[in-house]
Design a protein around this motif. Sequence first.
Motif, PDB file in Angstrom:
ATOM      1  N   LEU A  41      32.259  35.781  36.284  1.00 55.64           N
ATOM      2  CA  LEU A  41      32.441  35.472  34.862  1.00 55.64           C
ATOM      3  C   LEU A  41      31.205  34.795  34.285  1.00 55.64           C
ATOM      4  N   SER A  45      28.891  36.257  31.220  1.00 58.47           N
ATOM      5  CA  SER A  45      28.665  35.507  29.987  1.00 58.47           C
ATOM      6  C   SER A  45      27.237  35.650  29.462  1.00 58.47           C
ATOM      7  N   TRP A  56      36.789  42.823  32.667  1.00 61.49           N
ATOM      8  CA  TRP A  56      36.814  41.743  33.655  1.00 61.49           C
ATOM      9  C   TRP A  56      37.769  40.637  33.208  1.00 61.49           C
ATOM     10  N   THR A  57      39.049  40.908  33.237  1.00 62.17           N
ATOM     11  CA  THR A  57      40.078  39.922  32.900  1.00 62.17           C
ATOM     12  C   THR A  57      41.201  40.031  33.919  1.00 62.17           C
TER      13      THR A  57
END
Length: 635
Positions: A41, A45, A56-57
């Motif tokens: 993550l 970013s 990507w969750t």
Amino acid sequence: MPSSNFTNLFILTAALLILHNPAAAVDDGSGFLGYERDALLHLKSGLNSPFLDRNWTGIMCYMDNTPYWYGIQCHKGRVTGLILDSIGLTGDVKVDALSNLTELQTLSFKNNSFTGRMMEFTLNQKLRNIDLSRNGFYGEIPPSLLNLDSLESLQIQDNRLTGLIPGFNQSGLTRFNVSNNRLSGEIPQTKTLQAVGLSSYQGNANLCGPPTPTLCRVKWQSVSEASSDQSSGGQSHGHGLFVAVLVVVDVLLVVIILLLLFTYYKKYNKLRKEMKAKAIPVKDEERNSTIMERATERRISVGEGGDLVFVESDHGTTTFDLDGLFRASAEGLGKGNFGNCYKAMMEVGPAVVVKRLRDLKPLNKDEFTRQITAIADQKHPNLLPLLAYFYSKEEKLFVYKFAANGNLFNRIHGGRGTRERIPFRWSSRLAAARGVARALNYLHGNTRSHTAVPHGNLKSTNVLIDESDEILVADYGLTSLIALRIAAQRMVAYKCPEYLSQKSVSKKSDVWSYGCLVLELLTGRVPAHSAAEGVVGVDLCGWVHRAVREEWTGEVFDEEMAVQRGANRGMLKLMQIALKCCDRSPEKRPEMGEVAAEVEEIKAGGESEEDDFSYSSYDRSVTVTDDSLSATTSV
């Protein structure tokens, strides 16, 4: 009491499961998986990727199930692979971005637009395959790579890396490529680095030593010093004599070089004065010069017996002659694959473009004239007309109409993010696609053209825009003049899949080039096969196909174009046509006449404003496999 016993039994069962398989106890917020998830993550970013933001969750990976995140490979709940190839990622990657991915074995970011320094790999001791090629990484190659004992493949070509090559000597490292960077110094004499071929080091002008043919200057100096040291120790007289001889030789070399420079300067100055005596004085000398002066600066002469031959007389070109052309004020427009171009501005007559050709086949005057006549006979509103040509043994020139509004590449990519840029909207891009399609359809249908590839070098820099915003395709017909070996290295058509695999080209190679050009129009991204030196391109066919397959089609379109209301259906239709043109199999590509007809039917706007980019509305007949739409190319 029974409720309490049931609770204790549940806790005991869960504890036994955890002891039996610790990986099953790791969730998204704790343990190794939590660290790895945070690391990914944090990496995301810093990237500009709406696709990864959506993808990507939630759960990353669990046990040996198929990972839920795009590009992630897992084993027993741990991340073992990170593969994000050719999806248009941009941004800096932090040097410590991989520090928590301690089980990582495969890393591939190839064919994106990453910048920044390469990551540190101190904590990634299980890495086997690394591919960071075709990005914008700069700085030195990290020494931590030397400690990866399991490393088998390191592909970091086509970046901006500088400094020395570390002394890689891992026995399993059999695939190694650092070509097309800015590395310098001697290639280490390790068994691993000497086992790979010369192609792994090409494109680094300052590298020396085997396997390159360039000798290292520092190495020769050290040999001289060693020889000097051996002569010492009781032989000081011999040492002094040796030094004296070296000094004398150095002085003689300096004197010879000065004499040569002086002689060259006198000849150059004399020739320059003779040329200036024939030339009209030019204002703003810092920017402009005459065509003849530019020729003199490069020690090129027009030779004897040549004359300017006009092939087009309805543009006012007959108002000047060869002498007037060479005395005209000239402004450099750039260096092309087959010659430099200048804008010639005469006191009387129109501005024209002079192209000084190079790397031609060894044609005599009659052969050259026949080929030029065939090119000049191609007349269409969307073809840049050849106005005149010049032939001599030493010099060949083409004279073209000057296109005041530049080329399509600069219109798509130039001035991004500045106030001066005029937005390039959908209707204008569709007009460009139509103009190029009409020109190619004419070239392909002209029975007088006997070349296998009527154009051969179609790319956005060869599509010009005149003062009326009309599209003019340039550089057509050069396949008949350029040596095959040179054409294969520089012409766009020779980057097509069939040439890379079978060394064959045809009219369908032009169709492939057209499809790539249209995708450049739609996406605002530079194709890898036609990217200029120093520009990182993208495999547009593969990238757009992946977007369609994974249902994020709307994100491939250039935002500057996509804001035009009611244009969505037309943009999707044009993308569908382009992908059919890019099919890996030439037999499956449409004919240029069919392509031109379909593009003519697309409306510039006015469709329903409720059109969207939904995948369900897209024709899946063109989405077969990645291999059917993309080709591995080298720029």
